[in-house]
Design a protein around this motif. Structure first.
Motif, PDB file in Angstrom:
ATOM      1  N   SER A  99    -101.499 120.175 122.967  1.00 18.73           N
ATOM      2  CA  SER A  99    -102.131 120.824 121.816  1.00 18.73           C
ATOM      3  C   SER A  99    -101.252 120.819 120.574  1.00 18.73           C
ATOM      4  O   SER A  99    -101.734 121.120 119.479  1.00 18.73           O
ATOM      5  CB  SER A  99    -102.498 122.273 122.171  1.00 18.73           C
ATOM      6  OG  SER A  99    -101.336 123.042 122.408  1.00 18.73           O
ATOM      7  N   LEU A 154    -106.978 119.096 125.638  1.00 23.03           N
ATOM      8  CA  LEU A 154    -106.240 119.638 124.502  1.00 23.03           C
ATOM      9  C   LEU A 154    -106.355 121.153 124.371  1.00 23.03           C
ATOM     10  O   LEU A 154    -105.715 121.736 123.493  1.00 23.03           O
ATOM     11  CB  LEU A 154    -106.754 119.003 123.198  1.00 23.03           C
ATOM     12  CG  LEU A 154    -106.519 117.502 123.016  1.00 23.03           C
ATOM     13  CD1 LEU A 154    -107.297 116.999 121.805  1.00 23.03           C
ATOM     14  CD2 LEU A 154    -105.037 117.210 122.855  1.00 23.03           C
ATOM     15  N   SER A 155    -107.169 121.774 125.203  1.00 25.44           N
ATOM     16  CA  SER A 155    -107.538 123.172 124.958  1.00 25.44           C
ATOM     17  C   SER A 155    -106.499 124.190 125.406  1.00 25.44           C
ATOM     18  O   SER A 155    -106.625 125.370 125.086  1.00 25.44           O
ATOM     19  CB  SER A 155    -108.867 123.485 125.657  1.00 25.44           C
ATOM     20  OG  SER A 155    -108.721 123.385 127.066  1.00 25.44           O
ATOM     21  N   GLY A 157    -103.929 125.734 124.504  1.00 22.69           N
ATOM     22  CA  GLY A 157    -103.114 125.984 123.330  1.00 22.69           C
ATOM     23  C   GLY A 157    -102.777 127.435 123.142  1.00 22.69           C
ATOM     24  O   GLY A 157    -102.139 128.065 123.988  1.00 22.69           O
TER      25      GLY A 157
END
Length: 280
Positions: A99, A154-155, A157
């Motif tokens: 991320s 990508l989540s 974060g």
């Protein structure tokens, strides 16, 4: 707190109010805004077929990636929290790194390349599932699912870090008291102690994940192009970028932004109501 509220009003509340007002005008940035009333909104839902496709894609994207990424963030944080501090720090960095790595979509472009050199095509052809390359990022059947997959990757974060921090701040004596009161396993600890003790972090994570799932654009444009084939990966934000940054129809773009804002606010309120029942 006055400096904070002043900045918050000037750079958050005021721009939102101005955007809502502009959404009722025709404004091309060269002429003064001209009042058109509800025309932009009527055009959105009655004339703009591409917006309806973007709305459907965005809702589907948020309904799938939002809950999955939220649950994944918590589960990974919960599992990692059980390790020693050094191992926990290393695993946190590994999970959080995608991320903050910037534009790393080229990795997925290689994986889903439409020729035989793409890893996905090469693997599937090697084991005999397919016999010719699939145009993953140019076929409407696959492109939205691939964008969802990358977004899930990508989540992990800000929400992930918030959950890690929340787990670290839970008073350990609560678990001891719970054991005395009849809690017998880790799942009961999770429901009756861990989750209620983390409500602020859970709320924060929900807001972040909802915002990310509804505001997806970079992943779609990087993988599927702009616009994507048959608008298969077109979202509300990419539609907003089209009219706001390319066509400079700022009134229409503001109407799109207002609709997105209302959807996100409504979803946040619903999720927060559900989270208030956790552990109660």
């Amino acid at each position: 707190m006055a400096p904070y509220f002043t900045l918050f009003f000037l750079f958050t509340i005021l721009p939102v109010l101005i955007s809502v007002i502009i959404s009722f005008t025709y404004f091309n940035m060269l002429e003064l805004p001209r009042w058109v009333g509800w025309h932009n909104y009527a055009r959105l839902f009655l004339e703009d077929d591409v917006f309806l496709i973007a709305l459907k894609n965005t809702v589907l994207f948020a309904a799938i990636t939002g809950p999955l990424s939220y649950i994944a963030c918590f589960l990974f944080a919960w599992l990692i929290n059980e390790f020693s501090p050094k191992i926990r720090a290393l695993l946190t960095l590994i999970f959080f790194a995608p991320s903050i790595s910037g534009n790393i979509f080229f990795i997925w472009l290689i994986i889903f390349s439409g020729d035989t050199y793409g890893y996905a095509n090469g693997f599937l052809m090697k084991i005999g599932i397919i016999y010719e390359p699939i145009q993953w990022l140019h076929d409407p059947k696959y492109v939205l699912a691939i964008v969802m997959l990358v977004q899930l990757w990508l989540s992990l974060g800000t929400s992930f870090l918030a959950f890690i921090a929340g787990l670290q701040t839970i008073d350990r004596t609560l678990y001891e008291a719970g054991a005395i009161d009849g809690i017998r396993n880790r799942y009961q600890e999770l429901w009756y102690i861990t989750l209620p003790s983390m409500k602020p972090q859970l709320m924060f994570g929900a807001v972040i994940q909802i915002t990310m799932s509804f505001a997806v654009a970079d992943v779609s444009m990087a993988l599927a192009g702009f616009p994507s084939v048959q608008y298969a990966a077109h979202t509300i934000v990419t539609h907003l970028i089209d009219y706001g940054s390319i066509r400079f129809e700022m009134g229409y773009a503001s109407a799109i932004a207002t609709i997105l804002f209302l959807i996100m606010m409504s979803t946040n309120l619903i999720v927060q109501k559900l989270l208030r029942k956790v552990g109660s």
